[in-house]
Design a protein around this motif. Structure first.
Motif, PDB file in Angstrom:
ATOM      1  N   VAL A  54       0.881  -1.157   0.000  1.00 17.74           N
ATOM      2  CA  VAL A  54       0.000   0.000   0.000  1.00 17.74           C
ATOM      3  C   VAL A  54       0.922   1.210   0.000  1.00 17.74           C
ATOM      4  O   VAL A  54       1.806   1.320   0.848  1.00 17.74           O
ATOM      5  N   ARG A  55       0.759   2.102  -0.959  1.00 19.07           N
ATOM      6  CA  ARG A  55       1.757   3.139  -1.170  1.00 19.07           C
ATOM      7  C   ARG A  55       1.148   4.539  -1.076  1.00 19.07           C
ATOM      8  O   ARG A  55       0.058   4.787  -1.604  1.00 19.07           O
ATOM      9  N   LEU A  56       1.851   5.408  -0.418  1.00 19.49           N
ATOM     10  CA  LEU A  56       1.552   6.835  -0.423  1.00 19.49           C
ATOM     11  C   LEU A  56       2.344   7.431  -1.575  1.00 19.49           C
ATOM     12  O   LEU A  56       3.561   7.576  -1.494  1.00 19.49           O
ATOM     13  N   ASP A  64      -4.459  25.690   5.069  1.00 19.32           N
ATOM     14  CA  ASP A  64      -3.962  24.881   3.953  1.00 19.32           C
ATOM     15  C   ASP A  64      -4.346  23.427   4.186  1.00 19.32           C
ATOM     16  O   ASP A  64      -4.294  22.923   5.311  1.00 19.32           O
ATOM     17  N   SER A  65      -4.736  22.754   3.112  1.00 27.89           N
ATOM     18  CA  SER A  65      -5.048  21.325   3.175  1.00 27.89           C
ATOM     19  C   SER A  65      -3.882  20.516   2.617  1.00 27.89           C
ATOM     20  O   SER A  65      -2.994  21.058   1.961  1.00 27.89           O
ATOM     21  N   ILE A  66      -3.906  19.226   2.879  1.00 25.44           N
ATOM     22  CA  ILE A  66      -2.931  18.313   2.288  1.00 25.44           C
ATOM     23  C   ILE A  66      -3.690  17.323   1.408  1.00 25.44           C
ATOM     24  O   ILE A  66      -4.786  16.879   1.755  1.00 25.44           O
ATOM     25  N   LEU A  67      -3.127  17.024   0.247  1.00 26.06           N
ATOM     26  CA  LEU A  67      -3.698  16.034  -0.658  1.00 26.06           C
ATOM     27  C   LEU A  67      -2.760  14.835  -0.683  1.00 26.06           C
ATOM     28  O   LEU A  67      -1.600  14.947  -1.080  1.00 26.06           O
ATOM     29  N   LEU A  68      -3.259  13.690  -0.242  1.00 24.15           N
ATOM     30  CA  LEU A  68      -2.473  12.463  -0.120  1.00 24.15           C
ATOM     31  C   LEU A  68      -3.021  11.434  -1.100  1.00 24.15           C
ATOM     32  O   LEU A  68      -4.169  11.000  -0.962  1.00 24.15           O
ATOM     33  N   THR A  69      -2.214  11.061  -2.096  1.00 31.05           N
ATOM     34  CA  THR A  69      -2.642  10.042  -3.046  1.00 31.05           C
ATOM     35  C   THR A  69      -2.144   8.676  -2.582  1.00 31.05           C
ATOM     36  O   THR A  69      -0.944   8.485  -2.382  1.00 31.05           O
ATOM     37  N   ILE A  70      -3.075   7.736  -2.389  1.00 35.86           N
ATOM     38  CA  ILE A  70      -2.743   6.417  -1.865  1.00 35.86           C
ATOM     39  C   ILE A  70      -3.161   5.364  -2.880  1.00 35.86           C
ATOM     40  O   ILE A  70      -4.282   5.402  -3.400  1.00 35.86           O
ATOM     41  N   VAL A  71      -2.247   4.444  -3.189  1.00 33.47           N
ATOM     42  CA  VAL A  71      -2.522   3.302  -4.063  1.00 33.47           C
ATOM     43  C   VAL A  71      -2.556   2.044  -3.208  1.00 33.47           C
ATOM     44  O   VAL A  71      -1.643   1.802  -2.408  1.00 33.47           O
ATOM     45  N   ASN A  72      -3.603   1.249  -3.369  1.00 40.26           N
ATOM     46  CA  ASN A  72      -3.813   0.069  -2.536  1.00 40.26           C
ATOM     47  C   ASN A  72      -3.784  -1.196  -3.394  1.00 40.26           C
ATOM     48  O   ASN A  72      -4.754  -1.526  -4.064  1.00 40.26           O
ATOM     49  N   THR A 125      -0.682   1.368   8.341  1.00 36.80           N
ATOM     50  CA  THR A 125      -0.060   2.694   8.310  1.00 36.80           C
ATOM     51  C   THR A 125       0.872   2.797   7.124  1.00 36.80           C
ATOM     52  O   THR A 125       1.703   1.910   6.906  1.00 36.80           O
ATOM     53  N   VAL A 126       0.719   3.848   6.338  1.00 34.98           N
ATOM     54  CA  VAL A 126       1.660   4.146   5.264  1.00 34.98           C
ATOM     55  C   VAL A 126       2.341   5.461   5.586  1.00 34.98           C
ATOM     56  O   VAL A 126       1.761   6.327   6.237  1.00 34.98           O
ATOM     57  N   SER A 127       3.570   5.609   5.149  1.00 34.82           N
ATOM     58  CA  SER A 127       4.300   6.828   5.459  1.00 34.82           C
ATOM     59  C   SER A 127       5.111   7.287   4.263  1.00 34.82           C
ATOM     60  O   SER A 127       5.442   6.504   3.365  1.00 34.82           O
ATOM     61  N   GLY A 128       5.428   8.560   4.239  1.00 36.31           N
ATOM     62  CA  GLY A 128       6.249   9.125   3.177  1.00 36.31           C
ATOM     63  C   GLY A 128       6.751  10.493   3.581  1.00 36.31           C
ATOM     64  O   GLY A 128       6.259  11.103   4.543  1.00 36.31           O
ATOM     65  N   ARG A 129       7.754  10.975   2.853  1.00 34.65           N
ATOM     66  CA  ARG A 129       8.367  12.254   3.195  1.00 34.65           C
ATOM     67  C   ARG A 129       8.495  13.115   1.955  1.00 34.65           C
ATOM     68  O   ARG A 129       8.790  12.626   0.865  1.00 34.65           O
ATOM     69  N   THR A 130       8.278  14.410   2.124  1.00 33.15           N
ATOM     70  CA  THR A 130       8.505  15.366   1.049  1.00 33.15           C
ATOM     71  C   THR A 130       8.931  16.683   1.687  1.00 33.15           C
ATOM     72  O   THR A 130       9.142  16.755   2.901  1.00 33.15           O
ATOM     73  N   ALA A 131       9.078  17.720   0.887  1.00 31.14           N
ATOM     74  CA  ALA A 131       9.519  19.014   1.395  1.00 31.14           C
ATOM     75  C   ALA A 131       8.613  20.110   0.870  1.00 31.14           C
ATOM     76  O   ALA A 131       8.106  20.040  -0.254  1.00 31.14           O
ATOM     77  N   PHE A 132       8.413  21.126   1.700  1.00 30.26           N
ATOM     78  CA  PHE A 132       7.650  22.308   1.320  1.00 30.26           C
ATOM     79  C   PHE A 132       8.516  23.546   1.524  1.00 30.26           C
ATOM     80  O   PHE A 132       9.379  23.581   2.401  1.00 30.26           O
TER      81      PHE A 132
END
Length: 337
Positions: A179-181, A218-226, A320-327
């Motif tokens: 399951v991927r973020l 501000d909202s967050i948009l999280l794309t998840i593939v299952n 639980t899925v996790s991921g990291r990015t930068a703003f």
């Protein structure tokens, strides 16, 4: 209740050139694609090779790379398009589009750079149907330097956030495949962006015609593939913000509730939730659960880690899925004109 955790290191997956990334357990290496253009079988395929001068770089550092294409007899292949891409933490500065045609030596060359700390895939491939690609791992070390803007306008960043590792291997549960973020981006008053406006200013000329700059949550948009065998219902997430707490330590948000259902067997969904707040009469943004607004010195690229939690509809297990990015944080202009 058994807990299933899918660990991710970075970035965001759009397979725009056919390099299917996002899975953090890929160590690199040459792989084959189905297709009939250019080659017919592995023995006739020829080769594509990718060399990166430095595969370990400090954040903001750059390195040259070169790609070589040869036919089955070892001769250079001239004039064939080569497309390169990366996970989000690595930028491709040259070629500026990530694509170039091989020269008389069957080669292209370019420059890549490190945007955020972590370990990211970088790869190049021949046109769809050409049956070849090469993936390498780039390690980006150290903190994000003050004022570093992350190579704006550079190519790359479409291969994913590196999610995919898991700690449950039972073939009968929801973790049989990852399951991927696969994408993380903020939804701001100015649209979908990696820029967070932290200070409310004014729009228009001074005096009676001046108006307050648009300044909202501000909202967050999280794309998840299952790709599991069960629908997963996600109900909360939290995030760590680098250097946003007292003493420049990491800040961890309170859990943020939302509801997003992702069907199994390859289903995907874009989940929306609250991210950063514009609270009360404050003219500065506030991280969720923080006791005070962000300091005006909290500017530049900042690393964020997201943990999204849900439940398998089939087994009732927590996933639980996790991921990291930068703003990029700063006093950006959100005025309409």
């Amino acid at each position: 209740m058994q807990k299933i955790t899918f660990l991710g290191s970075v970035l965001v997956c759009v397979a725009s050139i056919g390099l299917i990334g996002c899975s953090g357990d890929t160590d690199g290496g040459e792989e084959n694609f189905n297709g009939t253009q250019f080659v017919a079988t592995d023995s006739e395929a020829g080769s594509i090779s990718v060399e990166v001068k430095d595969t370990e770089l400090p954040v903001s550092g750059t390195s040259g790379f070169a790609v070589s294409v040869k036919d089955a007899q070892g001769n250079p292949v001239v004039g064939i398009p080569v497309a390169c891409d990366s996970e989000l933490g690595v930028a491709i500065l040259e070629p500026t589009t990530g694509k170039e045609i091989t020269d008389s030596d069957g080669r292209i060359s370019g420059v890549l750079g490190c945007k955020t700390p972590g370990s990211y895939q970088f790869g190049c491939r021949l046109p769809l149907g050409a049956n070849k690609r090469k993936l390498l791992r780039i390690k980006c070390t150290g903190d994000i330097p003050a004022g570093f803007n992350g190579f704006p306008g550079a190519a790359g960043g479409n291969l994913g956030i590196g999610a995919g590792g898991r700690d449950v291997e039972d073939e009968n549960d929801a973790s049989t495949t990852a399951v991927r973020l696969t994408n993380i981006i903020a939804k701001t008053v100015s649209g979908n962006s990696y820029q967070i406006d932290t200070v409310q200013g004014t729009c228009g000329s001074s005096g009676t015609s001046a108006t307050a700059e648009p300044f909202t949550d501000d909202s967050i948009l999280l794309t998840i593939v299952n790709n599991s065998n069960s629908k997963i219902v996600f109900t909360s997430y939290e995030y760590d913000a680098a250097g946003a707490d007292i003493g420049n330590t990491n800040f961890t948000s309170d859990p943020i509730s939302f509801l997003c259902e992702v069907d199994g067997s390859g289903g995907s969904a874009q989940c929306s939730a609250l991210f950063i707040q514009a609270k009360g009469t404050s003219t500065n943004k506030t991280l969720y659960g923080a006791s005070s607004p962000l300091s005006t010195s909290y500017t530049g690229f900042k690393s964020f880690t997201f943990r999204v939690t849900g439940t398998s509809e089939l087994t009732g297990e927590e996933v639980t899925v996790s991921g990291r990015t930068a703003f990029s944080f700063g006093n950006f202009n959100a005025c309409s004109s």
